[in-house]
Design a protein around this motif. Structure first.
Motif, PDB file in Angstrom:
ATOM      1  N   UNK A 152       7.428  12.963  -4.433  1.00 27.04           N
ATOM      2  CA  UNK A 152       7.111  13.683  -3.216  1.00 27.04           C
ATOM      3  C   UNK A 152       8.416  13.993  -2.485  1.00 27.04           C
ATOM      4  N   UNK A 153       8.373  14.962  -1.589  1.00 30.19           N
ATOM      5  CA  UNK A 153       9.524  15.245  -0.740  1.00 30.19           C
ATOM      6  C   UNK A 153       9.421  14.362   0.498  1.00 30.19           C
ATOM      7  N   UNK A 158      12.348  15.866   9.585  1.00 31.69           N
ATOM      8  CA  UNK A 158      12.528  17.118   8.873  1.00 31.69           C
ATOM      9  C   UNK A 158      13.725  17.166   7.954  1.00 31.69           C
ATOM     10  N   UNK A 159      14.444  16.047   7.771  1.00 30.37           N
ATOM     11  CA  UNK A 159      15.650  16.000   6.952  1.00 30.37           C
ATOM     12  C   UNK A 159      15.415  15.080   5.758  1.00 30.37           C
ATOM     13  N   UNK A 160      15.881  15.486   4.577  1.00 26.18           N
ATOM     14  CA  UNK A 160      15.739  14.666   3.371  1.00 26.18           C
ATOM     15  C   UNK A 160      16.295  13.268   3.618  1.00 26.18           C
ATOM     16  N   UNK A 408      24.300  -0.556  -6.596  1.00 29.24           N
ATOM     17  CA  UNK A 408      24.314   0.911  -6.584  1.00 29.24           C
ATOM     18  C   UNK A 408      24.668   1.434  -5.194  1.00 29.24           C
ATOM     19  N   UNK A 409      25.420   2.527  -5.188  1.00 27.44           N
ATOM     20  CA  UNK A 409      25.733   3.281  -3.984  1.00 27.44           C
ATOM     21  C   UNK A 409      25.062   4.648  -4.077  1.00 27.44           C
ATOM     22  N   UNK A 410      24.535   5.096  -2.963  1.00 29.55           N
ATOM     23  CA  UNK A 410      23.951   6.439  -2.897  1.00 29.55           C
ATOM     24  C   UNK A 410      24.531   7.181  -1.696  1.00 29.55           C
ATOM     25  N   UNK A 411      24.613   8.480  -1.814  1.00 29.22           N
ATOM     26  CA  UNK A 411      24.917   9.294  -0.648  1.00 29.22           C
ATOM     27  C   UNK A 411      24.111  10.585  -0.709  1.00 29.22           C
ATOM     28  N   UNK A 412      23.890  11.166   0.442  1.00 30.08           N
ATOM     29  CA  UNK A 412      23.151  12.421   0.557  1.00 30.08           C
ATOM     30  C   UNK A 412      23.681  13.140   1.785  1.00 30.08           C
TER      31      UNK A 412
END
Length: 783
Positions: A152-153, A158-160, A408-412
């Motif tokens: 799902x989104x 309103x921002x990912x 783990x590292x994540x960025x967006x």
């Protein structure tokens, strides 16, 4: 992208009364109230005009008020709508498709911190619980698949908000549901405006708004298993500026009982601050700039190790000694800077720059004696020695237990802009919307393993692997998305049409275990590109002021992500829906039928689904998903003008999902093979929520009954084998609010009143229980 390969782990999540929380509460308690609170029961559902007017004065509520009052600190309503996917309580009725908006009124009467319990009110949403607190939920829509909410989104304001929405969408981070002001769900018609996942729908969590004047709220509760919950916020707004501070704290020792003793609980600290600068009231051109900063710290003694069927039958809340070293530490940081411009009544522009950083380090048991933990628990007779080690009933000094350090590292990060224009030409009214997203995200895996002895029921470290020796790779995605919609209204007819273009470049670099410093070139470099056009059209007809009939068809899409599985194609579908909606005094109803025709369903290998955790994508061929969503909200008290309100709600979902093709696969949920006609796993055919309440001037009492039919835990057909299903689910919750006066309320909540033992999953390894009976009692002060 930041690289933390030699980091020992994030700081331990703060306790339930962290210094920042204490400072915020002290500020709230020291501030004098501006005046006596209105004497009314805030637990009561408000009438629609009152709800629209009050919620419209708060950011994120999205009510359709025509304009703020003169001198008001509240921005124009269009500012709120740009945070939303439904347009708010008034915008839902304009959507030619299934949409639900749960505002502050609906969320506050129950004070749920678990998003699963909130979303049970929305038909068409599929859920699979995991750890009982809703911190890592599994959410799907219309049969899209629930595992880690990756189909799902997922949005906040309103921002990912998923850790890496394009390259690694599995939501190991999920926004704290308890601090939200509204929750929106939009299916089908969300495909054009939201993305990248358009097969199921979109879930938008709307954070607490900056209040229109000085005020705040402090809510504290405590209950069994040493559970403590605190939610506090304070804020103010003047003619040209506003601010708010908020914290949400949760701590619990957990409801599972670890062999040999020890915590199985969680500590969570969530902090959000907002600052808004705006034009003076009455300015011909309205402008606003809002900065939002957030941080979430979490530490939990959580595991993927479940129980054998026999042990679950005897002691469902037991945890084996082999999970005593399992632990997750995580921190999430977000920043959003939103600019809003409305130079004239018919035109507005919203631009947002955002960045999210998420780090998690999950140490968890991977194997025992060389056999995977899922394999051992699925066949305990074959692995008697390994099971004895898991239980701590046998000793081993050869390092038989292996844990994986899933660091783990994540960025967006990205930029979004939405421009809206309204055009009225006689009998024809049009609303155009043009949107642009420039986005980049990534996942950095730097994992190793350790081996442990089992001695007298305690795990003793035997050896540790070199950093990065288990997995040492970076996956990234760059995306450009553009959409255009046109909503045309003529008389009683409204037609909404549009298209979304997604262009995504994926790349994965694998450095291997021998190069932890990543000083040389990548051993493997995989790159792929996906481009797709997602069109859609929907139409609605207002048969009367109360009745609306609608239908629509939209294309569905889910990107395959980076990886070496070059044969894995993007998931595509054609999604149809039709239904009707009724709105009247004290009565609201919606019935929707849907059909999703998949060309190539996607599955992803993750540890949480019982796989090896490679992240590789697998295609599942053609799938047919059809169903019915129905919800009714009735209040005889309001309809008859009684002093007390009697809100009643029914939400029902019927879903049938079957493969239309046969294939061999390594994906855990489908393996080893699928035959045409097999049903999809982790998707109950029937779901029902029945809710009833009694609300007076000072008292509000609500009871919720949830039922779900048994669901498969692996693909199959025919009668459900007991060893391949979860069984029937039937639970009841109670919520009580008593207004004491002077802004004070007494709250009480009992979840799973009957203390039913619920089997929520047989993955990733063994059987897992849902939350047992749990009670919380607290006080809330609003000023």
């Amino acid at each position: 992208m930041p690289h933390r390969s030699h980091r020992d782990g994030v700081a331990r999540a703060r306790g339930p009364l962290a210094p920042a929380a204490l400072a915020l509460v002290a500020l709230a308690l020291a501030a004098p109230p501006p005046g006596r609170a209105e004497e009314r029961d805030e637990s009561a559902p408000r009438s629609e005009p009152e709800a629209a007017s009050r919620e419209g004065a708060t950011e994120g509520a999205g009510a359709p008020d025509p304009a703020p009052a003169a001198g008001s600190a509240a921005p124009p309503p269009r500012v709120f709508e740009r945070l939303l996917v439904t347009g708010g309580p008034g915008g839902v009725d304009r959507i030619p498709g299934s949409a639900d908006y749960l505002g502050a009124r609906e969320l506050r009467v129950r004070e749920h911190s678990d998003v699963h319990r909130i979303l049970r009110q929305v038909p068409g949403v599929n859920l699979q619980e995991e750890e009982g607190f809703g911190l890592r939920p599994n959410i799907g829509m219309r049969g899209s698949g629930v595992e880690r909410s990756q189909k799902i989104t997922l949005l906040e304001d309103g921002v990912l908000i998923a850790p890496a929405p394009y390259s690694a969408p599995a939501a190991y981070y999920f926004p704290t549901a308890g601090r939200m002001e509204a929750v929106e769900v939009r299916k089908g018609s969300s495909a054009v405006r939201q993305g990248p996942f358009t097969n199921g729908g979109v879930l938008n969590l709307v954070s607490s708004s900056i209040p229109p004047s000085f005020g705040g709220r402090v809510s504290a509760a405590a209950g069994g298993d040493d559970t403590v919950r605190l939610h506090a916020r304070v804020g103010d707004a003047r003619s040209r500026a506003g601010w708010s501070l908020e914290t949400y704290q949760l701590a619990s020792d957990g409801f599972k009982r670890l062999d040999g003793g020890g915590s199985t609980g969680v500590e969570l600290g969530d902090y959000v601050g907002k600052l808004r600068l705006a034009s003076r009231p009455g300015a011909p051109t309205y402008q606003a700039l809002e900065l939002k900063l957030g941080r979430t710290d979490q530490s939990g003694r959580e595991t993927y190790l479940g129980l054998t069927a026999a042990d679950f039958e005897r002691t469902p809340y037991r945890r084996y000694a082999g999970s005593q070293r399992d632990r997750i530490d995580a921190d999430h940081r977000q920043i959003q800077l939103r600019y809003f411009l409305q130079p004239r009544r018919r035109f507005d522009l919203t631009a947002t720059v955002y960045r999210n950083d998420f780090f998690r380090n999950w140490h968890k048991l991977q194997s025992v004696g060389g056999a995977g933990i899922a394999e051992v628990l699925a066949a305990p007779e074959r692995f008697a020695r390994e099971l004895a080690l898991l239980r701590g009933e046998a000793d081993d000094f050869g390092g038989a237990l292996t844990t994986r350090n899933n660091r783990r590292d994540y960025y967006s990060q990205g930029f979004e802009a939405i421009a809206g224009y309204a055009l009225d030409t006689g009998a024809v009214r049009q609303r155009f919307e043009l949107g642009l997203r420039l986005h980049r995200d990534g996942e950095d895996r730097f994992q190793d393993e350790a081996r442990w002895h089992m001695a007298g029921g305690r795990m003793v470290l035997a050896a540790t692997g070199a950093p990065g020796s288990q997995s040492n790779r970076i996956s990234e995605a760059r995306a450009t998305a553009l959409y255009l919609t046109d909503e045309i209204s003529v008389g009683r007819w409204t037609v909404s049409a549009g298209a979304r273009l997604e262009s995504i470049d994926f790349e994965r670099r694998d450095f291997g275990g021998a190069d932890p410093g990543r000083e040389g070139a990548a051993l493997e470099l995989d790159a792929n590109r996906v481009e797709v056009l997602v069109p859609g059209i929907g139409a609605s007809f207002a048969a009367s002021d109360a009745w609306v009939v609608f239908a629509g068809v939209h294309r569905g899409f889910a990107p395959p992500g980076p990886g070496r599985s070059r044969e894995a194609r993007a998931e595509e579908s054609v999604n149809w829906e039709a239904g009707f909606r009724h709105r009247g005094r004290g009565l609201a109803a919606q019935v929707v039928g849907f059909l999703s025709d998949y060309d190539n369903l996607l599955g992803r290998d993750t540890l949480s689904s019982g796989g090896e955790g490679s992240g590789e994508a697998f295609n599942g061929g053609s799938v047919d998903v059809r169903g019915l969503e129905a919800e009714v909200d009735l209040d005889p008290g309001r309809r008859r003008g009684w002093k007390r309100e009697l809100p009643l709600k029914l939400a029902y979902t019927w879903t049938a999902a079957r493969f239309r093709s046969s294939f061999e696969t390594e994906f855990a949920d489908w393996a080893p093979s699928v035959e045409a006609g097999d049903e999809l796993p982790y998707l109950p055919e029937h779901q029902l929520l029945a809710s009833a309440g009694v609300v007076g001037r000072r008292l509000g009492l609500f009871a919720d009954l949830t039922w779900a039919s048994p669901m498969r835990t692996t693909a199959g057909r025919g009668p459900l084998p007991a060893e391949e299903s979860t069984g029937e689910v039937l639970t009841a919750d109670l919520s009580l609010r008593v207004r004491l006066g002077a802004g004070l309320e007494l709250t009480a909540q009992v979840l799973n009143v009957t203390d039913a033992t619920v089997l929520v999953a047989r993955r990733p390894a063994g059987l897992r229980p849902g939350l047992p009976r749990s009670a919380l009692v607290g006080l809330t002060w609003e000023f």
